[in-house]
Write a protein that holds these residues in place. Sequence first.
Motif, mmCIF file in Angstrom:
data_model
loop_
_atom_site.group_PDB
_atom_site.id
_atom_site.type_symbol
_atom_site.label_atom_id
_atom_site.label_comp_id
_atom_site.label_asym_id
_atom_site.label_seq_id
_atom_site.Cartn_x
_atom_site.Cartn_y
_atom_site.Cartn_z
ATOM 1 N N GLU A 40 -43.177 -0.765 100.213
ATOM 2 C CA GLU A 40 -43.261 0.481 100.973
ATOM 3 C C GLU A 40 -41.973 0.656 101.763
ATOM 4 O O GLU A 40 -41.496 -0.284 102.402
ATOM 5 C CB GLU A 40 -44.449 0.446 101.926
ATOM 6 N N VAL A 60 -35.695 9.013 98.576
ATOM 7 C CA VAL A 60 -36.878 8.295 99.064
ATOM 8 C C VAL A 60 -37.081 8.585 100.544
ATOM 9 O O VAL A 60 -36.127 8.853 101.270
ATOM 10 C CB VAL A 60 -36.776 6.769 98.826
ATOM 11 N N ASN A 61 -38.331 8.543 100.957
ATOM 12 C CA ASN A 61 -38.686 8.811 102.347
ATOM 13 C C ASN A 61 -39.518 7.665 102.897
ATOM 14 O O ASN A 61 -40.116 6.896 102.137
ATOM 15 C CB ASN A 61 -39.497 10.108 102.444
ATOM 16 N N ASP A 64 -42.928 6.031 101.288
ATOM 17 C CA ASP A 64 -42.983 6.034 99.821
ATOM 18 C C ASP A 64 -43.232 4.620 99.302
ATOM 19 O O ASP A 64 -42.731 3.644 99.856
ATOM 20 C CB ASP A 64 -41.668 6.528 99.211
ATOM 21 N N LYS A 65 -43.999 4.530 98.218
ATOM 22 C CA LYS A 65 -44.172 3.269 97.496
ATOM 23 C C LYS A 65 -43.131 3.269 96.387
ATOM 24 O O LYS A 65 -43.037 4.230 95.626
ATOM 25 C CB LYS A 65 -45.572 3.161 96.883
ATOM 26 N N VAL A 66 -42.334 2.215 96.306
ATOM 27 C CA VAL A 66 -41.239 2.187 95.345
ATOM 28 C C VAL A 66 -41.297 0.934 94.472
ATOM 29 O O VAL A 66 -41.826 -0.099 94.869
ATOM 30 C CB VAL A 66 -39.863 2.266 96.046
ATOM 31 N N ILE A 94 -40.267 5.941 92.254
ATOM 32 C CA ILE A 94 -41.202 6.168 93.354
ATOM 33 C C ILE A 94 -42.588 6.216 92.731
ATOM 34 O O ILE A 94 -42.809 6.936 91.751
ATOM 35 C CB ILE A 94 -40.889 7.481 94.096
ATOM 36 N N ILE A 95 -43.516 5.448 93.270
ATOM 37 C CA ILE A 95 -44.877 5.399 92.734
ATOM 38 C C ILE A 95 -45.708 6.452 93.451
ATOM 39 O O ILE A 95 -45.804 6.446 94.677
ATOM 40 C CB ILE A 95 -45.483 3.998 92.926
ATOM 41 N N GLU A 96 -46.295 7.352 92.677
ATOM 42 C CA GLU A 96 -47.100 8.433 93.275
ATOM 43 C C GLU A 96 -48.573 8.164 93.123
ATOM 44 O O GLU A 96 -49.020 7.462 92.278
ATOM 45 C CB GLU A 96 -46.746 9.764 92.621
#
Length: 96
Positions: A40, A60-61, A64-66, A94-96
């Motif tokens: 994260e 990325v923010n 975000d899960k990356v 980035i995992i959505e």
Amino acid sequence: MKLKPIYDKIVVKRMEEKEQKTPSGIIIPDTAKEKPQVGEVIAVGNGKVLNNGEIRPLAVNVGDKVLFNKYAGTEVELDGEKYLVMAEDEVLAIIE
């Protein structure tokens, strides 16, 4: 104390993995497992400096899960917590 990355750097906290067992019930110790490659985003820098001097905001923010590669970033410890400091281009997705 807080980490404030600069430019295109981000701070990532690895996601904790659940205890792993083999199908026969043997618990796999932490030393035998690979570190997770998902984390994260905890903090982001202000952007990447382009050749013309402009600053491009990061993709990325915070939150975000990356997904990142196995050897990405530099591991740092702060207040007993381990974090990875890496460049934005070390993030694979980035995992959505």
